[in-house]
Design an enzyme around this catalytic site. Structure first.
Site, PDB file in Angstrom:
ATOM      1  N   PRO A 292       0.827  -1.214   0.000  1.00  0.00           N
ATOM      2  CG  PRO A 292       0.075  -0.965   2.206  1.00  0.00           C
ATOM      3  CD  PRO A 292       0.823  -1.905   1.301  1.00  0.00           C
ATOM      4  CE1 TYR A 335      -1.337   9.938 -13.658  1.00  0.00           C
ATOM      5  CE2 TYR A 335      -1.438  11.087 -11.556  1.00  0.00           C
ATOM      6  CZ  TYR A 335      -0.761  10.268 -12.441  1.00  0.00           C
ATOM      7  OH  TYR A 335       0.457   9.777 -12.097  1.00  0.00           O
ATOM      8  CB  CYS A 362       4.303  30.196 -17.020  1.00  0.00           C
ATOM      9  SG  CYS A 362       3.967  31.555 -18.089  1.00  0.00           S
TER      10      CYS A 362
HETATM   11  C1  LIG Z   1       2.893   2.388  -7.216  1.00  0.00           C
HETATM   12  C2  LIG Z   1       3.121   1.031  -6.732  1.00  0.00           C
HETATM   13  C3  LIG Z   1       2.560   0.611  -5.525  1.00  0.00           C
HETATM   14  C4  LIG Z   1       1.660   1.491  -4.691  1.00  0.00           C
HETATM   15  O1  LIG Z   1       0.509   1.841  -5.332  1.00  0.00           O
HETATM   16  P1  LIG Z   1      -0.612   2.668  -4.508  1.00  0.00           P
HETATM   17  O2  LIG Z   1      -1.658   2.896  -5.519  1.00  0.00           O
HETATM   18  O3  LIG Z   1       0.029   3.923  -4.048  1.00  0.00           O
HETATM   19  O4  LIG Z   1      -1.032   1.802  -3.383  1.00  0.00           O
HETATM   20  C5  LIG Z   1       2.847  -0.646  -5.079  1.00  0.00           C
HETATM   21  N1  LIG Z   1       3.656  -1.475  -5.776  1.00  0.00           N
HETATM   22  C6  LIG Z   1       4.206  -1.107  -6.948  1.00  0.00           C
HETATM   23  C7  LIG Z   1       5.088  -2.042  -7.660  1.00  0.00           C
HETATM   24  C8  LIG Z   1       3.955   0.144  -7.470  1.00  0.00           C
HETATM   25  O5  LIG Z   1       4.509   0.495  -8.633  1.00  0.00           O
END
Ligand SMILES: *Cc1c(COP(=O)(O)O)cnc(C)c1O
Length: 433
Positions: A292, A335, A362
């Site tokens: 997470p 996004y 800018c």
């Molecule tokens: C970005 C990423 C995460 C975390 O994703 P969240 O959406 O911030 O929970 C976990 N593992 C990998 C490999 C990622 O690239």
């Protein structure tokens, strides 16, 4: 009342975070200002850890994906909470090292780690290097041989599941720059090769199916695909994979429309699925890792700005200009991400206006949001954007040579600076006359 539970309104009608008055914080530290609630960050860590204990007998590790928000203080907090961490670059790895984070609990990701980055990981005995491609595997084996070490690796697998916020597709989604494809046999060949390499120890497999995912089904589905692959490896190669890393991507509440499932229900559902498929495949229960990022950091943070100007364009819209923008929060321009906004000094009033919040860069697209409901808003007001704890500071830039805001952390009703505000001299520190 707000998207994050650490926010409230005090007797003066000011927004509070972690019990502290945001208008006072803005006065004390200046704006723009990132404010993070350490108590809530720790609470999130505990809920992930406890869910692994409760539903999976503790046979797993929650690794905070530090790309969401990285600085020395956060690695210290993660260490104290007994978490693992993910890093994706030499810079994140170095920050973790300097914060004294134990390297055996680090997963090192990335689709093109440089030799310098791999060397840094090897020298410091990083617990799991997540290998993305066959070139990296070969390079790592050679480098480990020279250093007289064995690299512990996982493979990044594309499980063919592509999850978005509200749905997921189970295609053979092999069009991604990251990882090995399952369907083409690429992943299986890589596993065969890794088992044969003398300076590589293949400890696990990894997948990460998306971000801001609000359901559990895609995670169950990914676990199932990965475990069938682990079963195939055991059957055909006689090799047992120890770790299964199911990645991150757990969604959070950015606006009232987002309804993420409680974090511990991920582990509840996924554990059931893992146990069932392991029994079916006759394989050992793997050690489970989850990653997470956003769900730990985002709800814990807000950004405070000062309103510098307001332009009412009749029958079109109202622009409210703030003293930050895409340089401290590039998520709208990237996004069109949605956020909740609050006039911090008038937080008790109803949100009667709808405005476009504009940054000071800018760039026409430099907005924090359009059609955002806010309270009556005036020049000089303190504006809070909520749930900015992830992918804001970590994605900030010095575009237009704007110094980065500081990060203030709140713990037990006390605030402290964990990242200092950049100065104008910081801006020119690498310039050569
Ligand atoms: C970005 C990423 C995460 C975390 O994703 P969240 O959406 O911030 O929970 C976990 N593992 C990998 C490999 C990622 O690239």
């Amino acid at each position: 009342m707000y998207v994050s539970k650490n926010l409230d309104v005090n007797a003066e009608g000011h927004l509070t975070i972690g019990g502290l008055d945001t208008v006072s914080l803005a006065k004390e530290y200046g704006t723009p200002l990132y404010v993070m609630d350490e108590d809530l960050i720790r609470e999130h860590c505990r809920s992930f850890k406890e869910s692994i204990d409760r539903y999976y007998g503790g046979a797993g590790l929650a690794c905070y994906a530090s790309k969401a928000f990285s600085c020395k203080a956060i690695y210290k907090i993660m260490n104290e909470e007994g978490m693992g961490v993910d890093v994706v670059s030499g810079g994140e790895l170095y920050t973790a090292l300097k914060a004294g984070f134990p390297m055996d609990r680090v997963c090192f990701h990335g689709n093109n780690k440089t030799d310098d980055e791999l060397a840094l990981a090897l020298e410091n005995n990083v617990g799991r290097i997540v290998v993305d491609n066959i070139f990296e595997l070969e390079r790592l084996n050679e480098m480990a041989e020279k250093q007289g070490r064995t690299a512990k690796i996982m493979f990044r697998i594309k499980p063919g599941i592509d999850a978005h916020t509200h749905n997921f597709v189970r295609t053979g989604q092999i069009d991604s720059k990251v990882g090995f494809a399952l369907e083409t046999g690429e992943a299986f060949e890589a596993v065969k090769k890794a088992i044969a390499l003398p300076h590589i120890e293949l400890v696990g497999l990894h997948c990460h199916i998306g971000s801001q995912i609000l359901d559990i089904d895609p995670f169950e589905c990914a676990a199932e695909v990965m475990l069938h692959f682990i079963g195939k490896i055991k059957k055909e190669l006689g090799y047992e994979i120890r770790d299964l890393n199911l990645g991150g991507g757990f969604g959070i509440k950015y606006t009232e429309g987002d309804n993420p499932v409680p974090y511990d229900s991920y582990m509840e559902k996924v554990s059931e699925k893992v146990k069932a498929v392991c029994a079916e495949e006759d394989i050992r229960l793997p050690y489970i890792l989850i990653e997470p990022g956003r769900s730990i950091a985002a709800p814990a943070g807000i950004t405070l700005y000062t309103v510098g100007g307001i332009k009412h364009i009749p029958n079109i819209r109202t622009y409210v200009s703030i003293d930050g923008g895409m340089c401290d929060n590039p998520r709208y321009i990237l996004y069109q991400s949605e956020y909740e906004a609050v006039v911090a000094n008038r937080a008790a009033e109803p949100r009667t206006e709808s405005v476009t919040i504009a940054g000071k860069c800018c760039e026409t697209g430099d907005l924090i949001g359009e059609g955002m409901p806010v309270q009556k808003i005036e020049v000089g007001d303190t504006l809070a954007i909520l749930a900015t704890g992830a992918y804001n500071y970590s994605m900030s830039s010095n575009y237009n040579r704007i110094p980065k805001p500081p990060v203030v952390m709140i713990k037990d009703g006390q605030s402290r600076v964990v990242v200092k505000r950049e100065t104008l001299d910081d801006i020119i520190r690498n310039d050569v006359d």
